[in-house]
Design an enzyme around this catalytic site. Structure first.
Site: not given
Ligand code: COA
Ligand code: MG
Length: 291
Positions: A129, A66, A156, A222, A270, A9
Site C-alpha cells: 500500500e 494484523r 495508504d 470495516i 474459445d 477489521y
C-alpha cells in the site's frame, strides 16, 4: 485456499466488536493492532486479542491478527503476542520488500518449531500500500511459500503518492491492477480497498462488484453492514454459474469434434473464455456454492 471474499477489521482493543464479528458469518475476522488501535492502546489490544482468541468461538471465520508494520517499533512485540494467541493468519501491513515478508515468515517458523506446530500452518497475508511496495510487487509476491494473499490499501497508497482520493478511485487503478496481476502470476488472492463511506451499502456494493470484475478475490471491510454486499459481490450468481457450466460443457463437446472456436448465444467461445468460465466455477466452489 480459505475463502476471503470479505475481510473484516476491528480495533484489537474492542472486545465488543470482536464478539460481534464472530456472529456475522464473515470469511475473515482481522483483529487490528495497527492503525485501528491508538498508539496508547497497543499493549491493551494485545491482551484483549489474546483473551478473545482463548474465549470466543469464531466458527468458520478465519482468525487473523494484523500487526504493525516492520520498522514501526511495535512489530516484534505485536508478533510475539499474536503468535501466542495461535491465530490462523498473521497480517502485515505496508510491506515494501521481499526481505520483510521473509523476516516475518522466519519468525513464524521459529515459533512453529519451538512449539511443535506443523511447519507452515500459520498463514501470512501482506498489505502492499505504498509506492515502493507497488514497485517491488513481483519480488514480494514470490517471496515466501507461506504467503496466501496481498491486500491493497487504497488510503495508504493515495497518501504515499500524494494522490487525492475520489469516489471513482481512478487514482488507484494502476496500483489495483498491478496487485491483481502480481497475485495471478504467483497464485495468490488479491484483496481490494476499503470503502470508508460505510453508512451507504450501495456504495460498497458497487465498489465490490467493480473489484470482482478487476479480478480481486475479496475486499477489506470495516463495518458489519458491509459484509453482506461484499460477500454477495464476490460470489458468482446462479446465472453466472449456469452460464459457466454451459461454456465448459459445450467447449468439451466442440473440442471432441475438432473445433477450438464456436458460437454460443451469439458470442465466440474459445480457450480464454473457457478459462474465464473455470474461474467462475472455482470462485463458486470457494464460496461453498458448489461441491
Ligand atoms: N467489527 C465488528 N463489529 C462492529 C464493527 C467492526 N468493524 N464496526 C461496528 N461494529 C458493531 C458495533 O459495535 C455495533 O454493535 P452493537 O450494536 O452490539 O453495539 C454495531 O456494529 C453497529 O455499529 P455502529 O454504531 O454503526 O458503528 P460504530 O459507531 O460503533 O463504529 C467505526 C464505527 C467506523 C468506528 C467502526 O465501524 C470501526 O471501528 N471499524 C473498524 C475500524 C478499523 O479497524 N480500522 C482499521 C482497518 S482499515
Ligand atoms: Mg492502512
Amino acid at each position: 485456499m480459505h475463502s476471503r471474499r470479505a475481510l473484516l477489521y476491528m480495533p484489537g482493543d474492542d472486545r465488543r466488536k470482536i464478539e460481534k464479528a464472530t456472529t456475522l458469518g464473515v470469511d475473515c475476522i482481522c483483529m487490528d493492532l495497527e492503525d485501528g488501535t491508538a498508539f496508547s492502546r497497543k499493549a491493551e489490544a494485545r491482551r484483549v486479542i489474546l483473551q478473545a482468541m482463548r474465549e470466543l468461538d469464531f466458527g468458520r471465520s478465519e482468525r487473523c491478527i494484523r500487526i504493525n508494520s516492520i520498522g514501526s517499533g511495535f512489530e516484534q512485540d505485536d508478533l510475539a503476542a499474536a503468535l501466542e494467541a495461535r491465530p490462523d493468519t498473521i497480517v502485515v501491513p505496508k510491506v515494501e520488500t521481499a526481505e520483510q515478508v521473509q523476516w516475518v515468515s522466519g519468525q513464524i517458523e521459529s515459533y512453529e518449531l519451538a512449539h511443535s506446530l506443523p511447519l507452515g500452518g500459520i498463514r501470512l497475508l501482506v498489505g502492499v500500500e505504498t509506492a515502493r511496495g507497488i514497485l517491488n510487487l513481483k519480488e514480494i509476491a514470490a517471496a515466501d511459500k507461506r504467503l496466501e494473499a496481498i491486500i491493497f490499501g487504497g488510503e495508504d497508497f493515495a497518501a504515499s503518492v500524494g494522490a487525492t482520493r475520489t469516489p471513482e478511485a481512478t487514482e488507484l487503478l494502476y496500483a489495483r491492477l498491478a496487485v491483481v496481476t502480481a497475485c495471478a502470476a504467483f497464485d495468490l488472492q488479491a484483496i481490494d480497498i476499503v470503502t470508508i463511506d460505510f453508512r451507504n451499502p450501495e456504495i460498497v456494493r458497487a465498489e465490490a462488484e467493480f473489484g470482482a470484475k478487476l479480478g480481486f478475490a475479496g475486499k477489506q471491510v470495516i463495518h458489519p453492514a458491509q459484509v453482506e454486499p461484499v460477500q454477495t459481490a464476490f460470489t458468482p450468481s446462479e446465472e453466472a454459474i449456469a452460464y459457466a457450466r454451459r461454456v465448459v460443457e459445450t467447449f468439451e463437446a466442440h473440442q471432441g469434434e475438432g473445433k477450438g472456436a464456436y458460437e454460443l448465444d451469439g458470442k465466440m467461445i474459445d480457450l480464454p473464455l473457457l478459462k474465464n468460465a473455470q474461474n467462475v466455477l472455482a470462485r463458486a466452489r470457494a464460496a461453498g456454492k458448489l461441491v
